[in-house]
Scaffold this active site. Sequence first.
Site, PDB file in Angstrom:
ATOM      1  CE  LYS A 215      -3.759   2.002   2.810  1.00 31.97           C
ATOM      2  NZ  LYS A 215      -4.569   1.794   4.031  1.00 31.97           N
TER       3      LYS A 215
ATOM      4  CB  SER B 247      -7.436   3.902   2.690  1.00 34.18           C
ATOM      5  OG  SER B 247      -6.749   3.244   3.749  1.00 34.18           O
TER       6      SER B 247
ATOM      7  CB  SER C 271      -8.232   1.080   5.657  1.00 28.03           C
ATOM      8  OG  SER C 271      -8.876   2.334   5.739  1.00 28.03           O
TER       9      SER C 271
END
Length: 535
Positions: free
Chosen positions: A129, A204, A228
Amino acid sequence: MALTGIERIQKLLFDAFLAVCFILYRFLCARPTENKRKLPPVSNPLLAVSATQLAGRIRRREVSSVEVVQAYIDRIQQVNPLLNAVVKDRFSAALQEAAQVDKLIDEEPGGEEVLADRLPFLGVPLSVKESFGLQGMPHTSGIVSRRGVLAAADAPPVALLKRAGAIPLGVTNTSEGCMWAESHNHLYGITSNPYDLERMPGGSSGGEGSLLAAAGAVIGLGSDIGGSIRMPCFFNGVFGHKTTPGVVSNENQYPPYSGRHEEYASAGPMCRYAEDLLPMLKIMAGPNAPMLSLDEKVELKKLRFFNIPDDGGSPLVSPVSKELREIQKRVVERLEADLGLSVQEVRFPELRYGFRIWDAYMSLPDKEGKPPVPITEQFGEPGRPMWPMWEALKSLLGKSDHTVAAIGVSVLENTSWSRPSAFLVGLKEKLQKDVEELLGTDGVLLYPSHPRVAPKHHHALFRPFDFAYTGIINILGLPVTQCPLGLNGEGLPMGVQVVSGKLQDRLPLAVARYLENAFGGWREPPADIHRMKMV
C-alpha cells in the site's frame, strides 16, 4: 441517540453538497466507460498458488524466483490498465532481486530447511500500500501536494517482510489521505473492482484488494483504522486481517497517527489464500510475535461461536442486505453441522451507535492532552492546510486538487458530530466490557463486513457511514479477519468478519482457513471470453 435539529440541518446540507457534486461529476466530468469490460483470464498456473507454497517450490528449485516474479509482472501489465491498482512499479529492481535469490538458493549449503526457517517468503512477490514507506518509492497517500515525495526508508513491517525474502513489485493506490471507503484521489486517479470495473474496490487499501483479487499479487500489506483492510478485502473477495493494536508497528506511514489513533489502528496482511495470513503476521509482528502465541494449535471444536446478524438498525447506516444475511446464516449452519456445536446469536444495542462511537473516539486527545492532527493539515501537507469550503466551491468547477470525499470528511471534522459526549463514552465502555466478557480467550464472533456488496463508483458518497460495521471493531481494539464467502448472483464477492478477544489473533486466522475450505475462498474474477480465445 436521535440527531439534534442542528445536526439534521448539517447532514441535509452535506448530503445536498454531495448530490450536486455527484451530478456534476456524472454529467460534466465523467467519461463514458465501455460496458462489460472484463479482465483477461489467469493463464499462468504460478498465479494460482499461495505464497507459502510458492516459497517452498522456489526453495526446492522446482521453479525460479525470476519465473515467479516475471509471471506477476506480466499479470500486472495485463490488468493494471483496467484497474489502476499499481501506481508505481519497481519491476526492474524486483527481477534483479529475484536473480539474486536464485543464486543464493544455489549456493546455500544448509538446504531447504535452513532457508525455510530464516527466509520463509524467499523469492515471493509482494505488493505494498502506497501509504507505507517503501524505500525509493512514492509515499503520498494520493495527496496532490505531496507529489514527488519518496520514502527515505522502509516502514517496519515492509522491512520485516523484505528481510523474510519477499520481493516488492510496487506500491498500490489508496483513497486520498487514506480517509475514505473508495480508492480515489486526484494524484493517481480511481481504482476499479476486478469483478465489475464500474464498481469500487473499497478503501483505503483498495489498490491492494483490487490487485490481489485480479491475481496481480499473492500477498500484500494494508493498514486499518476504520476498515481499510477489511472493506477492500470484502469487496474484492480476498482475506485480510486487522491485528490486535500495538503488535505490528505503525511507524513510517502517511498520514502518521496522532491523538489516540495508535489504540485503534493496525497494519496487517492481505492475501488470496488463508494459509498465508498467519506466517505473514508472524513476520510483520517482529519481536512482538510471541504476544500472539501463533504457534499454538487451535481446535475449532473447542471454541465458542457467536453470531450478530446486524447492528440493530442504525438510522445512519444501510440495512444489511438479504443476500449477506443469508450467507452469514449459511456459515452458522455449516459450523454447527461440521463441528457439532451450537452458534449462539447475540445482540448489543450499543452497535446502533457504531459510527457515532467511532467518530467520537477518533477525535480524542492522547494521554498528554494533544488532539489529533487536523485532517485539513494532512491534506495540505507540506503546504498550507486545506480550506474545505473553498475547495468545495472549486470542486463544483472541477478545479480542486481534492476529491469530493476528502472535502466532505474535512467538513464533517468541524461539526459537532466529532465531539465526544458522556453518552457515547458510556456506550463504548459498556460495549467494550460486554464484548470482552463474551469472547474471553476462546470466543469467536461473526459480524457483517459491510451492509452491502461493492457499490458502484462514487455511490459510497450517499451512504458515507456504512463503514461503521468495521469501524466499531477498531474502537474496541479487537483482532478481526475478513473472510470471503463466494459470489452473489451478480458475480460480486460476499464475506464475513470473524472477531476474537485481544491478542487471540490465531483464532480468527484458524477460522479463516476453515471457511476457505467450506466456501471456496478466492474466486477468479469473470474473464473476457474474447481474450480467453485469443490466449
